[in-house]
Design a protein around this motif. Structure first.
Motif, PDB file in Angstrom:
ATOM      1  N   VAL A 281       0.867  -1.180   0.000  1.00 53.33           N
ATOM      2  CA  VAL A 281       0.000   0.000   0.000  1.00 53.33           C
ATOM      3  C   VAL A 281       0.901   1.227   0.000  1.00 53.33           C
ATOM      4  O   VAL A 281       1.554   1.534   0.996  1.00 53.33           O
ATOM      5  CB  VAL A 281      -0.927   0.017   1.226  1.00 53.33           C
ATOM      6  CG1 VAL A 281      -1.831   1.253   1.191  1.00 53.33           C
ATOM      7  CG2 VAL A 281      -1.755  -1.258   1.289  1.00 53.33           C
ATOM      8  N   ALA A 282       0.958   1.908  -1.137  1.00 60.83           N
ATOM      9  CA  ALA A 282       1.883   3.032  -1.305  1.00 60.83           C
ATOM     10  C   ALA A 282       1.519   4.194  -0.392  1.00 60.83           C
ATOM     11  O   ALA A 282       0.350   4.396  -0.056  1.00 60.83           O
ATOM     12  CB  ALA A 282       1.886   3.493  -2.762  1.00 60.83           C
ATOM     13  N   ARG A 283       2.539   4.940   0.007  1.00 55.78           N
ATOM     14  CA  ARG A 283       2.358   6.150   0.812  1.00 55.78           C
ATOM     15  C   ARG A 283       3.019   7.319   0.085  1.00 55.78           C
ATOM     16  O   ARG A 283       4.004   7.886   0.559  1.00 55.78           O
ATOM     17  CB  ARG A 283       2.977   5.981   2.195  1.00 55.78           C
ATOM     18  CG  ARG A 283       2.438   4.807   3.005  1.00 55.78           C
ATOM     19  CD  ARG A 283       3.027   4.839   4.397  1.00 55.78           C
ATOM     20  NE  ARG A 283       2.677   3.683   5.197  1.00 55.78           N
ATOM     21  CZ  ARG A 283       1.523   3.510   5.843  1.00 55.78           C
ATOM     22  NH1 ARG A 283       0.591   4.442   5.733  1.00 55.78           N
ATOM     23  NH2 ARG A 283       1.303   2.430   6.562  1.00 55.78           N
ATOM     24  N   PRO A 284       2.502   7.710  -1.075  1.00 58.44           N
ATOM     25  CA  PRO A 284       3.166   8.766  -1.859  1.00 58.44           C
ATOM     26  C   PRO A 284       2.954  10.139  -1.256  1.00 58.44           C
ATOM     27  O   PRO A 284       1.950  10.390  -0.576  1.00 58.44           O
ATOM     28  CB  PRO A 284       2.481   8.664  -3.223  1.00 58.44           C
ATOM     29  CG  PRO A 284       1.101   8.185  -2.889  1.00 58.44           C
ATOM     30  CD  PRO A 284       1.280   7.226  -1.743  1.00 58.44           C
ATOM     31  N   SER A 285       3.896  11.045  -1.534  1.00 53.14           N
ATOM     32  CA  SER A 285       3.693  12.444  -1.187  1.00 53.14           C
ATOM     33  C   SER A 285       2.680  13.046  -2.160  1.00 53.14           C
ATOM     34  O   SER A 285       2.388  12.488  -3.231  1.00 53.14           O
ATOM     35  CB  SER A 285       5.009  13.213  -1.282  1.00 53.14           C
ATOM     36  OG  SER A 285       5.422  13.300  -2.639  1.00 53.14           O
ATOM     37  N   PHE A 286       2.147  14.195  -1.794  1.00 57.10           N
ATOM     38  CA  PHE A 286       1.182  14.884  -2.656  1.00 57.10           C
ATOM     39  C   PHE A 286       1.782  15.137  -4.034  1.00 57.10           C
ATOM     40  O   PHE A 286       1.154  14.871  -5.060  1.00 57.10           O
ATOM     41  CB  PHE A 286       0.755  16.200  -2.011  1.00 57.10           C
ATOM     42  CG  PHE A 286      -0.081  17.067  -2.916  1.00 57.10           C
ATOM     43  CD1 PHE A 286      -1.449  16.898  -2.999  1.00 57.10           C
ATOM     44  CD2 PHE A 286       0.513  18.059  -3.686  1.00 57.10           C
ATOM     45  CE1 PHE A 286      -2.222  17.696  -3.840  1.00 57.10           C
ATOM     46  CE2 PHE A 286      -0.238  18.858  -4.529  1.00 57.10           C
ATOM     47  CZ  PHE A 286      -1.619  18.669  -4.604  1.00 57.10           C
ATOM     48  N   PHE A 287       3.020  15.623  -4.062  1.00 56.24           N
ATOM     49  CA  PHE A 287       3.628  16.000  -5.326  1.00 56.24           C
ATOM     50  C   PHE A 287       4.030  14.779  -6.153  1.00 56.24           C
ATOM     51  O   PHE A 287       3.975  14.812  -7.381  1.00 56.24           O
ATOM     52  CB  PHE A 287       4.824  16.929  -5.092  1.00 56.24           C
ATOM     53  CG  PHE A 287       4.394  18.309  -4.687  1.00 56.24           C
ATOM     54  CD1 PHE A 287       3.942  19.219  -5.628  1.00 56.24           C
ATOM     55  CD2 PHE A 287       4.410  18.679  -3.355  1.00 56.24           C
ATOM     56  CE1 PHE A 287       3.523  20.484  -5.253  1.00 56.24           C
ATOM     57  CE2 PHE A 287       3.995  19.946  -2.974  1.00 56.24           C
ATOM     58  CZ  PHE A 287       3.547  20.853  -3.922  1.00 56.24           C
ATOM     59  N   GLN A 288       4.431  13.690  -5.480  1.00 58.53           N
ATOM     60  CA  GLN A 288       4.729  12.471  -6.224  1.00 58.53           C
ATOM     61  C   GLN A 288       3.460  11.930  -6.886  1.00 58.53           C
ATOM     62  O   GLN A 288       3.471  11.556  -8.068  1.00 58.53           O
ATOM     63  CB  GLN A 288       5.319  11.402  -5.301  1.00 58.53           C
ATOM     64  CG  GLN A 288       5.695  10.133  -6.037  1.00 58.53           C
ATOM     65  CD  GLN A 288       5.963   8.968  -5.104  1.00 58.53           C
ATOM     66  OE1 GLN A 288       5.765   7.817  -5.483  1.00 58.53           O
ATOM     67  NE2 GLN A 288       6.404   9.238  -3.890  1.00 58.53           N
ATOM     68  N   LEU A 289       2.368  11.916  -6.146  1.00 52.44           N
ATOM     69  CA  LEU A 289       1.103  11.431  -6.684  1.00 52.44           C
ATOM     70  C   LEU A 289       0.656  12.301  -7.855  1.00 52.44           C
ATOM     71  O   LEU A 289       0.214  11.789  -8.894  1.00 52.44           O
ATOM     72  CB  LEU A 289       0.044  11.428  -5.587  1.00 52.44           C
ATOM     73  CG  LEU A 289      -1.311  10.803  -5.924  1.00 52.44           C
ATOM     74  CD1 LEU A 289      -1.146   9.346  -6.312  1.00 52.44           C
ATOM     75  CD2 LEU A 289      -2.265  10.952  -4.743  1.00 52.44           C
TER      76      LEU A 289
END
Length: 327
Positions: A281-289
């Motif tokens: 379950v990925a935990r991306p940053s706002f900007f990465q997403l």
């Protein structure tokens, strides 16, 4: 989503999960990291270090100002490295310690820690985090020096030569760091996303890849002098994109380690994603997403980042009888 099993052969599709002497004799880490209760299985090349988010791992364990650093290592990554490669009483070094994540996890584990930090802002916070750890019962000793890690030989006492058991660190990522976001009337604003004001070119974060690699090789060479025979260096790194092109920082780190006289012995994975029912379950940053969504909309099949490379080096031993190097 990728399965955990797909990551277990990160070193190559035909290579087994490293165990025993080839993997540095991992010692079982039985969830002793209080911040997230991770469970780590002895000998695996995958470190399940993000069962809880970074903020949850740091909550109460680090001072509030720690969140301002633009590129914080997950505490569970540092804790796993310390427990896997050291024994109580050993000395651990982080030559680019930032807010002191490696140092905090080291003193909580009953080891001693020393860190070097280029910017006074972060070294002050690292000092505060060590003091905070001691109020929570940490038994290890820790200290931070403010200075340029490319000059480790002149910066640290000569008495430390040959005494360091483990180095845990990460190179800077320049402008590609996480930072924080805040919604506003003009959209989402990014802040706390720079090491300094960007004018100090002595900071490795503002060099190109060649300059960063050269500086990091100098740092690792200094670490090699301080390591005891058979000592271990653990470096976390991940690639980034510049103008759409992939910048292979992990390979550059391996080259820097070899130039510094260290022997690459492992390439593991530290998960930045949670494991739920065998899935990531990925935990991306706002900007990465946001970047991945834009790329996919434009026809480029980018994926969310779910791990960091963990590059492990060993200080070469010289056999007195044969003068041949041994790991």
């Amino acid at each position: 989503m990728a399965t955990v099993a797909e990551y277990a052969h990160h070193s190559g599709p035909d290579e087994p999960i490293p165990t025993g002497a080839a993997s540095g004799q991992h010692r079982t880490y039985e969830g002793r990291h209080r911040a997230d209760g991770e469970r780590h299985i002895d000998g695996l090349s995958v470190w399940a270090t993000a069962q809880q988010t970074g903020p949850v791992q740091r909550r109460g364990r680090y001072v509030a100002e720690s969140v301002k650093h633009p590129a914080r290592m997950l505490p569970a990554i540092a804790a796993h490295a310390v427990h896997a490669y050291t024994q109580p009483g050993d000395l651990v070094l982080d030559p680019m310690c930032g807010i002191g994540t490696t140092l905090v996890e080291t003193v909580h584990a009953g080891r001693d820690a020393i860190g070097v930090e280029y910017e006074s802002r972060w070294s002050d916070i690292a000092d505060a985090n060590i003091s905070h750890a001691h109020t929570q019962g940490a038994t290890g000793r820790g200290s931070v020096l403010r200075g340029d890690a490319t000059r480790l030989r002149s910066l640290l006492p000569a008495a430390l030569t040959g005494r360091v058991a483990l180095v845990v660190t990460s190179p800077p990522y320049g402008p590609t760091v996480h930072g924080l976001v805040r919604p506003g009337i003009d959209g989402v604003a990014k802040f706390d996303n720079a090491y300094n004001d960007g004018t100090d070119k002595g900071n490795l974060a503002y060099r190109d890849l060649t300059g960063l690699t050269d500086g990091f090789a100098q740092i690792l060479a200094g670490c090699a002098d301080l390591l005891r025979p058979g000592g271990i260096v653990v470096v976390t790194a991940r690639p980034w994109r510049k103008n759409g092109q992939l910048v292979d920082l992990p390979s550059a780190v391996i080259a820097a380690g070899v130039r510094a006289g260290l022997v690459p012995t492992e390439r593991c994975v530290a998960l930045l994603a949670a494991v739920r029912d065998g899935q990531l379950v990925a935990r991306p940053s706002f900007f990465q997403l946001q970047a991945v969504r834009k790329a996919r909309a434009a026809g480029s099949p980018l994926h969310l980042i779910t791990h960091e490379d963990v590059l492990i080096f060993t200080k070469v031993l010289i056999s007195a009888s044969s003068n041949e190097p041994k790991c």
